[in-house]
Structure formats: C-alpha cells, structure tokens
Write a protein that holds these residues in place. Structure first.
Motif, PDB file in Angstrom:
ATOM      1  N   SER A 623      36.324  43.466  46.785  1.00  8.25           N
ATOM      2  CA  SER A 623      35.411  42.767  45.754  1.00  8.25           C
ATOM      3  C   SER A 623      36.584  41.622  44.912  1.00  8.25           C
ATOM      4  CB  SER A 623      35.033  43.626  44.815  1.00  8.25           C
ATOM      5  OG  SER A 623      34.120  43.178  44.019  1.00  8.25           O
ATOM      6  N   GLY A 624      36.308  40.460  45.419  1.00 12.59           N
ATOM      7  CA  GLY A 624      37.406  39.453  44.578  1.00 12.59           C
ATOM      8  C   GLY A 624      38.700  39.389  45.179  1.00 12.59           C
ATOM      9  N   TYR A 694      40.331  38.405  39.988  1.00 16.84           N
ATOM     10  CA  TYR A 694      38.991  37.764  40.175  1.00 16.84           C
ATOM     11  C   TYR A 694      37.763  38.486  40.773  1.00 16.84           C
ATOM     12  CZ  TYR A 694      35.151  34.513  42.299  1.00 16.84           C
ATOM     13  OH  TYR A 694      34.207  34.307  42.840  1.00 16.84           O
ATOM     14  N   HIS A 695      36.929  38.635  39.940  1.00 21.27           N
ATOM     15  CA  HIS A 695      35.809  39.711  40.387  1.00 21.27           C
ATOM     16  C   HIS A 695      34.566  39.052  40.992  1.00 21.27           C
ATOM     17  CE1 HIS A 695      37.883  43.132  38.230  1.00 21.27           C
ATOM     18  NE2 HIS A 695      38.181  42.260  37.315  1.00 21.27           N
ATOM     19  N   GLY A 696      34.497  38.095  40.940  1.00 20.23           N
ATOM     20  CA  GLY A 696      33.135  37.205  41.528  1.00 20.23           C
ATOM     21  C   GLY A 696      32.457  36.567  40.446  1.00 20.23           C
ATOM     22  N   TYR A 816      35.890  27.102  42.423  1.00 20.83           N
ATOM     23  CA  TYR A 816      34.704  27.933  42.336  1.00 20.83           C
ATOM     24  C   TYR A 816      33.684  27.287  43.315  1.00 20.83           C
ATOM     25  CZ  TYR A 816      30.938  31.186  41.332  1.00 20.83           C
ATOM     26  OH  TYR A 816      29.907  32.141  41.402  1.00 20.83           O
ATOM     27  N   GLU A 819      29.498  32.328  45.126  1.00 17.85           N
ATOM     28  CA  GLU A 819      29.223  33.634  46.211  1.00 17.85           C
ATOM     29  C   GLU A 819      28.397  33.125  47.415  1.00 17.85           C
ATOM     30  OE1 GLU A 819      31.338  35.755  45.503  1.00 17.85           O
ATOM     31  OE2 GLU A 819      31.542  34.899  43.391  1.00 17.85           O
TER      32      GLU A 819
END
Length: 819
Positions: A623-624, A694-696, A816, A819
C-alpha cells in the motif's frame, strides 16, 4: 545418515491466513501423534508474477530425499497456476511420496472437501429458509480450482430452484479479508441491489461484514452473509459468521497417513472426499444450530437422573456433534460430562461445573473453539426440558447448572481472547524490537549475535540460519545454530542446499514441527532459515524479510569496508581508481524507479569526479511506498560507505512489522549512524535525511532534516517551499527528541521536487549560486510537464549554470495523478 523418524514437508504460501493456521494445526497434530517430524515450508504461490516471489519459491526446489521422506502440497499454492502448475510441482518430487490437500490432482493422492455440494447447501439455505433472491457471490482468483468449484455449487443451488444468477453480483478477489472489504465497497458504489452475500472463504466474508458495517447496513436484518471454512475468527465476528465447515482434522490425519502408507509400499486411494457441514450462526439469522436426540418429547420420568441413565449414549452423541474436535482429542468427554451431571444430581455440589471447566481447559489446548460449548449447553438444556419429572426442585436445580455452565464458557472465552491479545501485543513489540536491531546490524558477526540473542525472545528455541557460499553456489554454510535457546558452534564445512540445515538443527528426542523459510532480498536468494515453531504465525513472514534485508545489508557493508581498506592501502596513486569504484557503488545503489499506484516518478543522479554521498530511494509497498533523500558530508569512499549504511538500514526498517513511523526510521538510523561512523570508522561524517511514507490519496507523512521541499500546485501554477524540521543524523548521539512527523497533501496534478544541495549551490563564473529561487522559478514554468521532462530541464539548467560541478546532483520528482 538415517533419520530417527519419518520427516514430511508441508508446503504453504503463507503462515498467517486463518485457513492455513487451522490446516497447519491439524497436520501438526496428526504428525506428532504418529511420531513424525513435520517441516512447514513457506514460499509463495506457484507461478507468482513478481521476481521477488519467484525467488522465495526456490525453497520448493530444495526438497529432496536428502531432507524429507514425503511432501504434502496445499491447494493454496495454486491460486495463480491452477491445477496444472500444482501437478507439475508434485511430479517434480518423484520418487518421494506426495499428496495434495484441498484440490484433486490427476494421479496424485488427493484429499478434498465437497466444495460444490457444500456451497450448494449453504446457498440453498439462504434461498429456501430466508427467501433470498439476489445473492452476491465473492469468489477467489479466477484460476483457483477451489473457488470455481464453490461457484459451481452456488450456481447449481439457483438453477435447481429455477432462479438465475446475476453476473453483476459476482465479485472476484484473492481470498484475503481486504478483497472482501474492497469488493463490497465497489459493489455498494455501483448501486446493485442484493439481499445476501455468499463468499468463497471466511476471510473474504469477514471483509464483507466489515464493509457492510462501515456502510451502516445491518447483518442479518438488511443483508445475510455466509462464508466457507469455519476459521476461528468466524466464531468471534459480530455477528458470528454462518459458514461451511471444512473437516480440517480429517484432512490432516488423512494426509499424514497417506504419506506413511506410501512409504510402507501400500496402495492409497487417489481421491478422498470429506463432507462439509453447514454451521448456522447469527449472520444468516439462524443463531446456533442445536442437534436433538430421538427420545420422545413430554416423556414423564421420576428423576432427571433417569434421563441420564436411559438416554446417556444418545445425548452423548448429540453433544459430541456440537463440537468440531478430533474424536481422540478430548477422550470420551461426553460420557464423562454426563457422569459428572449424574453425580451433581445425586447431591455432589459443584461436580458438573468442575468437570465442565476442566473440559474447557483441555479443549482450548487442542485448538477447539470455546463458543461451541455454548451449543453443548443448549443441547443438554433442550434434551432435559423435553422430559417431565415429578421433582420440580430438581428442574430448578438443573437450570442453575446450565446457567453456571454458560457463565463458565463466557469467562473462559474472555480469558482466552485476553490472553491471545496480550501474547500478540508482546510478540508484536518483540518483533519490532528485533526488526530495529537487525536493520542496524551491518556485519554478519553482528547479525549472528542479534539472532542468538533475540530469536529466543520470540519463543524460537531452535534455529539454523545458513547462507549460500557464493552467488550461484549450490552449497550452504551455517551462520547461526541454536538449540534449546542456546548457541551451538556451527560446522565450518559447507553442505548441500538440499539438506536445508546442519543435521543438528533437526535433532530432537521427540517428534517436532519446524518452519523452513527462504532468505531472500528482492529477487536474490541468499540462504535458508530453519526455525522452531514456537512463535506466532505472523512473526515468521516478518522475520524472513528482516533477516533477508539484514544479510544483504551486511554483505554490501562488508564490500564497502573492503573498498575503504583498499583506498587506505593504495593511498593517493590509486585515488582515481577508488573514486571510480565509489561512483559505481553509489550509482548501482540507485533504485529502479518502479510503478507506485497514484504517482508518476522520475529521478536522476549526476556523481562528480570525487563522488559525494548523495542518496535517494523509492521502496514500493503493498500500500503506497517509502521515499527517502539525503546527503552525506564529505566525498569519496567514506561518504559512499555512510550512504550505503543509510540505504541498507532504511530498506530493512521500513519492512519491520508493525510498520514504523518516518520519525522512528530517522531516529533509529541516527542512533546507528552515530555508533558506526563515530565509534567504528572514527570519522565525524553525518548526513541530512528526510524519509517519506506515501499512503495513497496524495498523502505523505515525513520526518527528518534535509533541503526544503518544493511543491508546485497545479491549481495556481505557483510553488511553495516547505521546511523539513529536525537535525542531521549522525551529528549527535540521538536525534529522537528533535525528530517529529509532518504531513503533506498533494492534490491531483501537483508536483513535489526533492533535491540535494548539488542542485541549488553550484556557482557560475560570477560566483553566484544557482539558488532555491531559480529552482522554484524553473519548476513554476515547467511544472505541467511529465516528471521525467521536468527532471531533465532542471539538470540542463544546472549544467548550463556551472561548467564545473563539485558536488553530486540528485533529483527526485513526484507527481500525484490519482489512484
């Protein structure tokens, strides 16, 4: 050397899933009962797509008659490769006896459950008993034979009742809890109407329950849910999960017996099918199912003791069927329990409660679910209420007995959950501490010392960690050997990789279970770890990653130390050659920019003639990702050595479970850097360092002092600069009190530019620095371009500004994109 007892390998792709935990327990129990040593071998799914997973699967190739007498293959290995891939794996072990658990393979003794029939019964229950008509099915991977069989049963239940399956309600996943959560969120977002959910396994069903609760949808009032497997968590879910129970104990016993019979030259059936039991609980609206005997309702008897005497055998069978434990696990407990009830009814106060409490204790040690004993109490109460007795005081008395029994079950369950939670917390804390120490060990002797000290703290009393003698070698050499919690001097002689470990690692006076793991780093196979089975299942996967990272870091550190020593010997006449080597090492450690969901990334590094200590990294996670950038003081090999320390420690720390915060990573690196640079190298080098997680959704958490962060905002076309609070790592014994976490949010299209001072400090012919202001202006003019193009524009501008760069130039540009 002839083995004292048979040794059988059991192959899994993970040890932490609840299905694997239950199946492993069943096979271990059967093996130990038959005086068989068990090797639980963990790689990844056969046919896994990532190179790192393929490296872990090398462990399957090492199994041979040198280390085992037979192999049990779990169906969980075939989620990607299907039956054909598993069949090829099984055949590769010839002439060893082999069997399959969970999937039927042609020509291989296989022990399977009635996946199709069981799922048909569960689906039929929802259709007939609860009048459900729009039922969603949450499947596993499309290539999974188990999932496809269960889906066939789901479709058959509809077809036999004249109902059509809406394919819009079919959701594919990977059997993980997260797949249930994400799949349910997606289904709800599409606005599809449904009144029930059937999942191909319990983990997926539990994820569906979580997502339904998150959306405010009540189970079972609004939607009913049913799983498959009956793992432990199914009993403790809220609401408790209705499911199809797999006969785990049966599969474990049959698998071990099949290998033993094949070893004895006996013929064994090719396919054996175990029955699947539908367990009704709260999530389908039924509550717990209660079995009844056939004795007549309303019968009149003088005393409840007459019920025990007259129907003892029938009631014993009824309460035995309420609990899913092997027949021999708890002895003849139903009759012993009824005898204690008879004694209590005679006037021996507390006799039943004492017997029942002892039974709960034994059941817990055998892995039985304690909440099933509520069903035992329900069966007993129902049976005794069907009889009319003349002594009404006796009726009141037995009701108090049932009430006390329910209290005992509740108290025992709470104690068990509390103890498990406490042990998990202790294990997590110990594992994090071990991970931090391993990440900071930069030599094999220090790694050995750490493993000897720390593995027993994780309840691993036996261990053998062995490393390959060369990059393409087929021999291993022991690094660590532990028995009964104490270090044993390992033999210096290399041994065949097919032995897995020195013979001493497997010596035991009684049958035992052992975990076998590959030691890898990314796509590189480094060795084999053979560990005792006393730790929590989730600890082993983390340990494998931590040991692999530590070994690789120690190897790289050793090479760097060798290069530093070379420089000292060659002195000035070899300076140019040394710096060339340093530059190669520095650039070879640059990460290959891989894809990170939601981000576009580009990076560049220009080493100078003398080579500085610039560092950056991009570490994708499930994740990320983790990002890092830093700059070591000084130039040459010493700076490169410190840079390598940063890279290896961070690469190890970010893989620690539970995942650390960026501030924790920076603090641990700072502590270790002070000790290594000041204490070992006798130098005063230090480094700027900022670490990002970075977590999303454009969210970054970061810590550590480095150059200001430049952020270009798409909405305004302007840049903002963000300071990085903290202090240089390695400049003080500890920077923990000065290191804190900060957050940064990028909107879609925003760009973040990370850089070293080699970008802002070059001087032109007029001694003017390129400066942060010029960098900001450049980014504002070209922030709309792809990160790779922006990266190249900045490099071109810096090169044009200064004809002679005297410091490394490093850039990491991140956009960015959503997602």
């Amino acid at each position: 050397m002839k083995r004292l007892r048979p040794r059988i390998a059991l192959l899994f792709d993970t040890l932490s899933s609840e299905y694997v935990v239950e199946l492993r327990r069943a096979v271990e129990r059967a093996a130990l009962a038959r005086n068989v040593d068990l090797l639980v071998v963990m790689g990844q799914c056969v046919g896994a797509r990532l190179a790192s997973e393929g490296a872990q699967n090398r462990i399957y190739e090492l199994l041979s008659p040198e280390c085992v007498d037979g192999v049990i293959v779990s169906a969980t290995l075939g989620h990607y490769c299907g039956p054909e891939g598993l069949l090829a794996l099984c055949r590769s072990y010839a002439p060893l006896p082999v069997c399959s658990v969970g999937i039927a393979l042609e020509g291989i003794p296989s022990f399977v459950v009635d996946n199709e029939g069981g799922m048909e019964r569960g689906t039929a229950h929802l259709i007939e008993a609860h009048k459900c008509r729009r039922i969603a099915f949450f499947a596993g991977p499309r290539s999974s034979a188990e999932s496809n069989q269960r889906m066939a049963g789901f479709r058959a239940a509809h077809a036999k009742r004249g109902l059509a399956v809406d394919d819009q309600l079919i959701v594919y996943g990977n059997f993980m809890r997260s797949a249930g959560i994400e799949g349910m969120r997606s289904l709800l977002a599409r606005g599809e109407a449904f009144d029930a959910v059937v999942a191909a396994n319990d983990n997926t069903a539990l994820g569906c329950l979580e997502a339904l609760d998150e959306a405010g949808i009540l189970v079972p009032r609004d939607v009913m849910v049913c799983g498959f497997d009956d793992i432990n968590f199914a009993h403790f879910a809220r609401p408790t999960l209705s499911t199809l129970r797999q006969p785990m104990w049966w599969m474990g016993e049959r698998a071990i017996d099949s290998i033993l019979k094949q070893l004895a030259g006996e013929e064994v059936p090719l396919v054996s099918v175990g029955t699947v039991e539908f367990v009704r609980r709260e999530s389908c609206g039924c509550g717990y199912q209660v079995a009844l005997t056939l004795h007549p309702s309303g019968e009149e008897l003088p005393s409840l003791r007459d019920v025990v005497r007259k129907y003892k055998r029938d009631i014993g069978k009824a309460i035995a069927s309420a609990v899913s434990v092997p027949n021999d696990a708890l002895g003849n407990w139903p009759l012993l329990l009824l005898d204690s009830l008879d004694e209590e009814l005679q006037g021996v106060e507390g006799r039943f409660a004492a017997a029942f409490e002892g039974l709960l204790h034994r059941a817990q040690s055998e892995g039985a679910s304690l909440d099933e004993f509520q069903r035992v109490v329900s069966v007993l109460r129902t049976e005794f209420r069907r009889v009319q007795v003349q002594n009404t005081e006796e009726t009141h008395r037995v009701e108090r007995i049932w009430h006390s029994a329910r209290v005992l079950v509740g108290a025992a369950s709470i104690r068990l959950l509390g103890r498990q939670k406490l042990l998990e917390q202790q294990a997590s804390t110990s594992l994090a501490r071990v991970g931090e120490r391993l990440a900071a060990t930069l030599s094999l002797p220090l790694l050995k010392e750490a493993l000897v000290d720390d593995l027993p703290q994780l309840e691993i009393q036996r261990a053998a960690v062995s490393l390959y003698t060369g990059p393409r070698a087929r021999t291993l050499k022991s690094l660590v050997l532990i028995a009964n919690g104490r270090e044993i001097d390992p033999l210096e002689v290399p041994f065949s990789e097919h032995q897995l470990a020195p013979a001493l690692a497997f010596e035991s006076s009684t049958a035992d279970s052992t975990i076998v793991l590959p030691i890898t780093f990314e796509a590189e196979v480094l060795g084999v770890a053979v560990l005792g089975s006393g730790a929590f299942a989730t600890s082993y996967e983390s340990l494998r990653q931590q040991i692999g990272s530590a070994v690789k870091g120690a190897m790289l550190h050793h090479e760097m130390v060798r290069q530093v020593a070379l420089r000292e010997r060659l002195e000035h006449e070899r300076f140019s050659e040394e710096t060339r080597v340093a530059a190669e090492i520095q650039t070879s450690m640059n990460p290959v920019i891989t894809e990170v969901a939601g981000l576009e990334l580009a990076a560049a590094m220009l080493p100078t003639a003398e080579t500085g200590g610039d560092y950056y990294d991009v570490i994708p996670m499930s994740s990320g990702a983790w990002l890092a950038i830093g700059d070591v003081t000084g130039h040459g090999l010493a700076a490169g050595l410190v840079m390598l320390m940063l890279q290896s420690m961070i690469a190890g720390l970010v893989r620690v479970e539970p995942e650390p915060l960026p501030s924790e990573v920076v603090s641990v690196v700072g502590d270790a850097l002070w000790d290594n640079v000041r204490g070992r190298l006798k130098r005063d080098d230090h480094a700027t360092l900022t670490v990002f997680r970075y977590h999303g959704d454009g969210c970054f958490r970061y810590a550590g002092a480095h150059e200001d962060i430049v952020v270009w905002r798409k909405a305004t076309g302007r840049c903002e600069t963000i300071s990085t609070p903290g202090f240089w790592v390695g400049a003080l014994p500890s920077v923990r009190r000065m290191t804190m976490d900060s957050t940064l949010k990028l909107d879609r299209g925003d760009v973040m530019v990370l850089y070293t001072d080699g970008v802002t400090e070059p001087r032109n012919a007029h001694k003017e620095q390129f400066s942060l202001e010029r960098l900001v202006t450049l980014v504002e003019h070209h922030g709309h371009e792809h990160p790779a193009a922006l990266c190249e524009r900045i490099l071109e501008a810096v090169r044009s500004w200064s004809a002679n760069l005297d410091d490394d130039v490093t850039l990491l540009v991140v956009r960015y994109v959503g997602e």
